[in-house]
Motif scaffolding. Structure first.
Motif, short mmCIF file in Angstrom:
data_model
loop_
_atom_site.label_atom_id
_atom_site.label_comp_id
_atom_site.label_asym_id
_atom_site.label_seq_id
_atom_site.Cartn_x
_atom_site.Cartn_y
_atom_site.Cartn_z
N ILE A 54 1.04 -0.85 0.00
CA ILE A 54 -0.03 -0.51 -0.51
C ILE A 54 0.96 1.02 -0.24
O ILE A 54 1.74 1.67 0.75
CB ILE A 54 -0.94 -0.13 1.35
CG1 ILE A 54 -1.89 -1.07 0.79
CG2 ILE A 54 -1.68 1.70 1.35
CD1 ILE A 54 -2.94 -1.86 2.19
N LYS A 55 1.09 2.17 -0.99
CA LYS A 55 1.62 3.00 -1.63
C LYS A 55 1.01 4.47 -1.78
O LYS A 55 1.39 5.63 -2.29
CB LYS A 55 3.22 2.70 -2.13
CG LYS A 55 3.66 1.84 -1.65
CD LYS A 55 5.24 1.68 -2.54
CE LYS A 55 6.19 0.50 -1.71
NZ LYS A 55 6.87 1.16 -1.26
N GLY A 56 -0.63 4.13 -1.85
CA GLY A 56 -1.13 4.93 -2.76
C GLY A 56 -2.61 5.16 -1.92
O GLY A 56 -2.71 4.15 -0.82
N ALA A 57 -3.44 5.52 -2.80
CA ALA A 57 -4.43 5.19 -2.46
C ALA A 57 -5.70 4.34 -2.53
O ALA A 57 -6.57 4.03 -1.67
CB ALA A 57 -5.86 6.55 -3.73
N TRP A 58 -4.92 2.79 -2.83
CA TRP A 58 -5.50 1.96 -2.77
C TRP A 58 -3.81 0.90 -2.59
O TRP A 58 -2.54 1.49 -3.11
CB TRP A 58 -6.47 1.62 -4.27
CG TRP A 58 -6.11 1.55 -4.77
CD1 TRP A 58 -5.52 3.00 -5.84
CD2 TRP A 58 -5.19 0.83 -6.10
NE1 TRP A 58 -4.88 2.36 -7.34
CE2 TRP A 58 -4.75 1.06 -7.21
CE3 TRP A 58 -5.19 -0.86 -5.96
CZ2 TRP A 58 -3.98 0.63 -8.08
CZ3 TRP A 58 -4.43 -1.52 -6.66
CH2 TRP A 58 -3.59 -1.18 -8.27
N GLY A 59 -4.41 -0.66 -2.52
CA GLY A 59 -2.78 -1.05 -2.29
C GLY A 59 -3.43 -2.74 -3.43
O GLY A 59 -4.13 -2.38 -3.67
N ILE A 60 -2.31 -3.17 -3.23
CA ILE A 60 -2.72 -4.64 -3.78
C ILE A 60 -2.13 -5.50 -2.21
O ILE A 60 -2.04 -5.61 -1.84
CB ILE A 60 -1.41 -5.24 -4.23
CG1 ILE A 60 -1.36 -4.15 -5.90
CG2 ILE A 60 -1.75 -6.40 -5.48
CD1 ILE A 60 -0.21 -4.25 -6.72
N ALA A 61 -3.15 -6.56 -2.21
CA ALA A 61 -3.48 -7.78 -1.10
C ALA A 61 -3.79 -9.08 -2.68
O ALA A 61 -4.54 -9.19 -3.21
CB ALA A 61 -4.54 -7.44 -0.47
N VAL A 62 -2.84 -10.00 -2.26
CA VAL A 62 -3.36 -11.06 -2.60
C VAL A 62 -2.16 -12.00 -1.66
O VAL A 62 -1.50 -12.57 -1.03
CB VAL A 62 -1.85 -11.70 -3.99
CG1 VAL A 62 -1.80 -13.03 -4.53
CG2 VAL A 62 -2.69 -10.42 -4.69
N ASP A 63 -2.90 -13.82 -1.05
CA ASP A 63 -2.80 -14.42 -0.97
C ASP A 63 -2.29 -15.81 -1.58
O ASP A 63 -3.69 -15.66 -2.21
CB ASP A 63 -3.90 -14.73 0.51
CG ASP A 63 -4.07 -13.76 0.89
OD1 ASP A 63 -2.63 -12.77 1.43
OD2 ASP A 63 -5.33 -13.74 2.04
#
Length: 148
Positions: A16-25
């Motif tokens: 998370i470095k901006g307005a939204w992030g990346i999340a993957v399990d």
């Protein structure tokens, strides 16, 4: 005969470095064998990727997501980044990495995150030193940019 390296493991990748992030399990398993596997994609001389479970994941099963062949290319990319180190550790055996499940929210996802998630998984599975992956948020494009 193939033998499991450690068993199934799930890795949670987050950025998370901006307005939204990346999340993957990502849940995967490594299998070691004396011969190449019968059905997997060759990534390097002795490292193979089996993405068939996530390419055919049943849509009604809420425990994971089906990915497209275009998204699976990112899994291959992540495995390719780790393949040289995996080959050294597992030599002279062949290593098959089977991705059993991926979970991600539609809103916090870019397919490149699959590469970073499987790379993090290989580091945990094989005890590899973390490979720094440069990630920056491009505000004008409203997306993350990876410096592989």
């Amino acid at each position: 005969m193939a033998e499991p390296a450690q068993g199934m493991r799930t890795t949670a990748y987050r950025v998370i470095k901006g307005a939204w992030g990346i999340a993957v399990d990502l849940t995967a398993e490594a299998t070691l064998g004396a011969a190449p596997p019968g059905c997997a994609e060759r990534v390097s001389d002795r490292v193979w990727l089996d993405a068939s479970p996530v390419l055919s994941h049943p849509p009604a099963d809420r425990t994971g997501r089906r990915i497209t062949p275009e998204e699976a290319v990112w899994l291959r990319h992540g495995v390719a980044l780790a393949a040289p180190a995996v080959e050294v550790l597992a030599a002279p055996r062949h290593t098959t990495i089977t991705v059993h499940r991926v979970r991600f929210p539609e809103t916090d996802y870019q397919p490149e995150g699959l590469a970073a998630a499987v790379l993090a998984w290989t580091e945990a599975e094989f005890g590899l030193p973390p490979r720094p992956v440069e990630v920056r948020f491009d505000r004008s494009a409203n997306r993350y940019v990876y410096g592989w």
